[in-house]
Design an enzyme around this catalytic site. Structure first.
Site: not given
Ligand code: NDP
Length: 445
Positions: A124, A164, A241
């Site tokens: 990571k 990520d 999404w």
């Molecule tokens: P993004 O940056 O696309 O999305 C993260 C989302 O969480 C954003 O909408 C963000 O809002 C929101 N967020 C952040 N902090 C908070 C909070 N305290 N309360 C509520 N919402 C919050 O990232 P991903 O969707 O890619 O990743 C999301 C999770 O999934 C992470 O834990 C990541 O490690 C995990 N993951 C992702 C993978 C991938 O392929 N992308 C694969 C496997 C796991 P804002 O943008 O306003 O901060």
């Protein structure tokens, strides 16, 4: 294995790295029996070897902002374990990024990648750079500067980063572009690439799709399905999404999304043009989910609150670690939740997890439920190696099969005497055995 001593030594050697300690404790507690039953693991000292990263690359990123001021960020790549394949894991750009946080994510990645059945080790990376409020040009300059250092340590057969939090297709484009310029090779060193320069169809949706497929498999064990069910989703990023898109396709109604500012409840369901709007909201580079209610006034916004107080059949935490605590878990259980499938990494606190297990809720931990993202990255690597592009349906079918296989592995190792499947135990044991056996086969290196 003396679990108490291993954990107290780990704490002494990694002070203040609470998320890393939390992740290691959860894994070791669930594999304790397997280690006791198989003396070969203790003989090779596998536990102490697997909880120490192979190496951590820590570097400075200097870049110039739009006002001409030089900015400095800190960046890391944790190459944790490559027993079963080259290092593989995403990069996170977020102000909360620390070495300890990335160690937690890299450690989890070892077992997740092992579960996918594909040959990928665990890693990571990331930086405390905050993309929020930055211009496109600033993001490009940062990504270029980040890669100007990291390129020395990665390669298509060495370490293959991906996205990520804070790192999507745009950032991968800038990083890949700089890698290509420095190395002079157009190789599959990144996954999550753009479609017309080596990316795979379905990769952007894959993590969320996978979390829904996993929930579907869990529900099947109780004779249930997704259609007609109500779902609460948190976050409004990439994973949320994807999950919302697939839940709609399978006939569920999604009623929440959330951001750091609070959550939105939409009684009419988040579907159709509202899903398109999520992409717009995310691209707006703000930190808030509230604007959804200006666009769709039937929805309500709850400031500073989390969606887990809303009654639902299925919960998909898809935002960030430790976003669902014991009180939230109890609310979900009291409101009759059937299944919880983690799109994010470690979104449930250990207390929340114990409440789900105690109440025999179908609880899919992130390392199994969100493995669809990295699995599809593996499929992207395969397409790059073959210099071929698969059709959307073909990639989705392979992803679906992988999620079914992961579910099967969890059932194999996690089924208890009363028939309840402890997916936490199942995923940890299945992931561990493959990596540990590979380490033994390869000797002390
Ligand atoms: P993004 O940056 O696309 O999305 C993260 C989302 O969480 C954003 O909408 C963000 O809002 C929101 N967020 C952040 N902090 C908070 C909070 N305290 N309360 C509520 N919402 C919050 O990232 P991903 O969707 O890619 O990743 C999301 C999770 O999934 C992470 O834990 C990541 O490690 C995990 N993951 C992702 C993978 C991938 O392929 N992308 C694969 C496997 C796991 P804002 O943008 O306003 O901060």
């Amino acid at each position: 294995m003396n679990l108490e001593k291993i954990l107290s030594d780990l704490e002494n050697r990694n002070p203040g790295q609470d998320e890393f300690l939390q992740a290691v404790k959860e894994v070791l507690e669930t594999i304790e029996d397997v280690v006791k039953e198989n003396p070969k693991y203790e003989a090779a000292n596998i536990i102490e070897r697997i909880i120490e990263p192979d190496r951590i690359i820590k570097f400075k990123v200097q870049w110039v902002d739009d006002k001409g001021k030089v900015q400095v960020n800190r960046a890391f790549r944790v190459q944790f374990n490559n027993a079963i394949g080259p290092y593989k894991g995403g990069c996170r750009f977020h102000p909360s990024v620390t070495e300890g946080g990335l160690k937690f994510l890299g450690f989890e990645q070892i077992f997740k990648n092992s579960l996918t059945t594909l040959p990928m080790g665990g890693a990571k990376g990331g930086s405390d750079f905050d993309p929020k409020g930055k211009s496109q040009a600033e993001i490009m300059r940062f990504c270029h500067a980040f890669m100007a250092e990291l390129y020395k340590y990665i390669g298509p057969d060495t370490d293959i980063p991906a996205g990520d939090i804070g790192v999507g297709g745009r950032e991968i484009g800038y990083m890949y572009g700089m890698y290509k310029k420095l190395v002079g090779e157009h190789t599959g060193v990144f996954t999550g690439k753009g479609r017309n320069w080596g990316g795979s169809l379905i990769r952007p949706e894959a993590t969320g799709f996978g979390a829904v497929f996993f929930a579907e498999e869990m529900l099947k064990t109780r004779g249930e399905g997704i259609a007609g069910k109500t779902a609460c989703v948190s976050g409004f990023g990439n994973v949320s999404w994807g999950a919302i898109t697939k839940l709609n396709q399978l006939g569920a109604k999604v009623v929440t999304i959330s951001g750091p500012d609070g959550y939105v409840y939409d009684p009419d369901g988040i579907s159709g043009e509202k899903i398109e709007y999520l992409l717009e909201l995310r691209a707006s580079n703000q930190d808030i989910v509230k604007p959804y209610t200006y666009e769709f006034p039937n929805a309500q916004f709850f400031e500073g609150k989390r969606p887990w107080e809303v009654k639902c059949d299925m919960a998909f935490p898809c935002a960030i670690q430790n976003e669902l605590n014991a009180e939230d878990a109890q609310n979900l259980v009291d409101n009759g939740v059937l299944a919880v499938s983690e799109g994010a990494n470690m979104p449930c606190t250990p207390e929340a997890m114990n409440i789900f297990l105690k109440n025999k809720i179908l609880y899919g931990p992130g390392k199994a439920a969100n493995a669809g993202g990295v699995a599809t990255s593996g499929l992207e690597q395969t397409q790059n190696a073959m210099k071929l592009n698969w059709q959307k349906e073909e990639v989705e079918e392979k992803l679906h099969d992988i999620m079914k296989n992961i579910h099967e592995a969890c059932v194999k190792y996690g089924k208890e005497e009363d028939g309840f499947v402890n997916y936490v135990k199942g995923s940890n044991v299945a992931g561990f055995i493959k990596v540990a056996d590979a380490m033994i086969d390869q000797g002390v290196i």
